[in-house]
Design a protein around this motif. Structure first.
Motif, short mmCIF file in Angstrom:
data_model
loop_
_atom_site.label_atom_id
_atom_site.label_comp_id
_atom_site.label_asym_id
_atom_site.label_seq_id
_atom_site.Cartn_x
_atom_site.Cartn_y
_atom_site.Cartn_z
N UNK A 63 -6.32 11.68 0.30
CA UNK A 63 -7.00 13.02 0.16
C UNK A 63 -7.75 13.31 1.24
N UNK A 64 -7.60 12.88 2.45
CA UNK A 64 -8.20 13.36 3.83
C UNK A 64 -9.73 12.52 3.67
N UNK A 65 -10.39 13.01 2.46
CA UNK A 65 -11.91 12.60 2.55
C UNK A 65 -11.96 11.01 1.97
N UNK A 66 -10.94 10.32 1.47
CA UNK A 66 -11.01 9.11 0.97
C UNK A 66 -11.51 9.03 -0.60
N UNK A 67 -11.84 10.15 -1.17
CA UNK A 67 -12.03 10.05 -2.60
C UNK A 67 -10.74 10.38 -3.25
N UNK A 68 -10.78 9.82 -4.55
CA UNK A 68 -9.42 9.96 -5.46
C UNK A 68 -9.99 10.99 -6.53
N UNK A 69 -8.93 11.68 -7.06
CA UNK A 69 -9.40 12.95 -7.85
C UNK A 69 -9.52 12.35 -9.31
N UNK A 70 -9.03 11.22 -9.48
CA UNK A 70 -9.30 10.41 -10.98
C UNK A 70 -8.98 8.73 -10.83
N UNK A 71 -9.60 8.18 -11.65
CA UNK A 71 -9.44 6.92 -11.74
C UNK A 71 -7.95 6.37 -11.31
N UNK A 72 -7.99 5.23 -10.41
CA UNK A 72 -6.60 4.79 -10.02
C UNK A 72 -6.16 3.73 -11.00
N UNK A 73 -5.00 3.44 -11.39
CA UNK A 73 -4.87 2.54 -12.39
C UNK A 73 -3.37 1.64 -11.95
N UNK A 74 -3.22 0.45 -12.80
CA UNK A 74 -1.97 -0.10 -12.58
C UNK A 74 -0.74 0.54 -12.96
N UNK A 75 0.42 0.57 -12.29
CA UNK A 75 1.64 1.23 -12.90
C UNK A 75 2.26 0.64 -14.08
N UNK A 76 2.56 1.44 -14.94
CA UNK A 76 3.05 0.68 -16.04
C UNK A 76 4.38 -0.19 -16.01
N UNK A 77 5.01 0.28 -15.15
CA UNK A 77 6.29 -0.53 -15.07
C UNK A 77 6.13 -1.59 -14.21
N UNK A 78 5.53 -1.48 -12.88
CA UNK A 78 5.31 -2.48 -11.71
C UNK A 78 3.95 -3.01 -11.24
N UNK A 79 3.10 -2.59 -12.23
CA UNK A 79 1.54 -3.19 -12.05
C UNK A 79 0.98 -2.85 -10.77
N UNK A 80 1.69 -1.91 -9.76
CA UNK A 80 0.96 -1.37 -8.54
C UNK A 80 -0.08 -0.40 -8.90
N UNK A 81 -1.04 -0.58 -7.67
CA UNK A 81 -2.27 0.40 -7.85
C UNK A 81 -1.76 1.45 -6.63
N UNK A 82 -1.39 2.57 -7.04
CA UNK A 82 -0.93 3.78 -6.11
C UNK A 82 -2.41 4.68 -5.71
N UNK A 83 -2.45 5.02 -4.32
CA UNK A 83 -3.35 6.08 -4.32
C UNK A 83 -4.57 5.61 -4.01
N UNK A 84 -5.17 4.35 -3.77
CA UNK A 84 -6.49 3.74 -3.98
C UNK A 84 -7.45 4.31 -2.57
N UNK A 85 -8.70 4.18 -2.84
CA UNK A 85 -9.40 4.54 -1.56
C UNK A 85 -9.40 3.26 -0.57
N UNK A 86 -9.47 2.15 -1.07
CA UNK A 86 -9.53 0.89 -0.32
C UNK A 86 -8.51 -0.08 -0.95
N UNK A 87 -8.01 -0.78 -0.12
CA UNK A 87 -7.12 -2.07 -0.40
C UNK A 87 -7.70 -3.43 0.67
N UNK A 88 -8.18 -4.27 -0.19
CA UNK A 88 -8.64 -5.47 0.93
C UNK A 88 -8.31 -6.69 0.27
N UNK A 89 -7.84 -7.63 0.99
CA UNK A 89 -7.56 -8.92 0.88
C UNK A 89 -8.84 -9.63 0.43
N UNK A 90 -8.98 -10.34 -0.40
CA UNK A 90 -10.33 -11.22 -0.86
C UNK A 90 -9.85 -12.54 -1.20
#
Length: 419
Positions: free
Chosen positions: A286-313
């Motif tokens: 969204x250009x500014x890094x904020x999400x419009x609503x809470x991100x969640x796991x996909x129902x079919x594949x469990x992936x998290x789309x459209x997050x502000x951050x992804x980091x290996x930990x």
């Protein structure tokens, strides 16, 4: 429950996808001998190793790079390390020469490589996405060490020495309790569980499974829950009409995650007690890094789309909380007074820090830890009071965080805390 004076978030962990390995060999007799030296010098046959991908997570780590997108990212530097282990006269093991596999690209579902393998082999280790490995290095163990990095913040604003996250590594250890090797006449028929400690002798085809992520993943969505407050000004006197964060041009910039292992051993376990902080920049959703609503796991594949951050930990241990700072970018000639009465801002870009703590006691309810190998921790953080920002990194904080663990690719219980 109404949330006041701070930031609210919850976290979820799920099992990530896996990479499977299959091996095919000729059916010949094995040389005798039961001591480790004799076994190492046993007969060798041509063996075709086939590596297949069942799925992957995505890794600035963008959504696609974290394997949360539509394509599987290239998996490179893949090594299969054969092992011979003995229980008598004393427990011992030997690493044999590692086998370099072709890279996985998005258009491949399987890669193959032929090598001569000792028929006395009874264990395998598999590594993916590790740095280039020469055959002699495996005897000292494959290790991963963090690389120091820099951030655009003024040095006096950050107490921690910052490091890049670990790589998106894969790892598997087959032929041990809980992860047996399967044998058969063909790869498709390789369904006979080989007893742990027994060699692969007599099988024309073997399969190795449970090659998973050797690290964890944090996917975080940052929500502006204080969007209507006009607390930003274009002058240090804070006079005139105030602006909202959106109008003022506030952006999500980066995240600092504490409690990370600086070095990981051959099995991607923590080495030593030194814990450091890692630094990752925002995806710019969204250009500014904020999400419009809470991100969640996909129902079919469990992936998290459209997050502000992804980091290996790196995985954390039981009873370990994780402190972090979410960093925001405030444009030049923009000012805010925080709850401590400090006026932050200036004629250049100013970075604002908001502290968080992910508490392990919430994860303990499910028998898990905050970060785990092969698990994605999902974090949704809502800014509820811009007055809580600091002009420098906050090392310790009493902010409470709810952690939710779910291993079934479904949304579990959500914890709410007032902070």
């Amino acid at each position: 429950m109404k949330m006041k004076n701070g930031m609210y978030l919850f976290a979820t962990a799920i099992v990530a996808s896996t990479m499977g390995l299959a091996s095919c060999s000729s059916d010949e007799e094995v040389a005798g001998g039961t001591d480790l030296g004799s076994l190492i010098n046993g007969k060798k046959n041509d063996v075709t190793l086939a590596l297949s991908v069942k799925g992957a997570v995505d890794k600035r780590l963008s959504q696609d790079e974290a394997n949360m997108g539509a394509t599987i990212q290239t998996i490179s530097n893949i090594y299969v390390v054969p092992m011979i282990t003995t229980a008598t006269p004393q427990a011992s093991s030997a690493y044999l020469n590692p086998i370099k596999m072709p890279n996985f690209t998005n258009d491949l579902s399987r890669v193959e490589e032929t090598a001569k393998l000792n028929e006395n082999i009874n264990e395998f280790k598999v590594y993916g996405n590790i740095s280039a490995l020469d055959e002699s290095k495996i005897f000292d163990g494959v290790t991963s060490t963090l690389t120091q990095t820099t951030a655009p913040y003024d040095a006096e604003k950050v107490t921690s020495t910052l490091y890049k996250p670990h790589g998106l590594y894969y790892y598997g250890h087959a032929g041990i309790t809980g992860n047996q090797i399967y044998g058969g006449e063909t790869l498709d028929a390789a369904s006979t569980a080989i007893t742990v400690g027994t060699s692969i002798k007599g099988y024309k085809a073997i399969k190795l499974s449970n090659v998973n992520y050797a690290v964890g993943m944090l996917a975080a969505g940052i929500i502006n829950g204080d969007a209507s407050t006009t607390c930003f000004y274009d002058n240090p006197e804070l006079s005139g009409e105030g602006k909202t964060a959106d109008v003022a041009g506030i952006k999500v910039h980066s995240i600092i995650i504490g409690g990370q292992s600086q070095k990981l051993d051959t099995d991607f376990e923590r080495v030593g007690t030194d814990l450091v902080s890692i630094y990752e920049t925002a995806t710019g959703v969204n250009t500014d890094g904020f999400v419009d609503q809470a991100v969640s796991f996909g129902l079919s594949d469990g992936k998290v789309a459209g997050a502000s951050f992804y980091s290996v930990v790196a995985a954390t241990k039981d009873n370990e909380d994780v402190s972090m700072n979410i960093v925001f970018e405030m444009p030049e000639n923009t000012y805010i007074k925080n709850d401590k009465g400090e006026t932050l801002g200036g004629t250049t870009i100013t970075y604002l820090f908001l502290p968080l703590v992910l508490t392990d006691d919430k994860a303990d309810a499910e028998g898990k830890d905050v970060f785990m190998k092969d698990y994605t921790t999902l974090l949704n953080a809502t800014v509820t009071d811009w007055g809580r920002v600091s002009g420098s990194e906050v090392i310790s904080t009493d902010v409470n965080i709810g952690v939710e663990i779910n291993v079934a690719w479904q949304k579990g219980v959500t914890y709410e805390e007032e902070i």
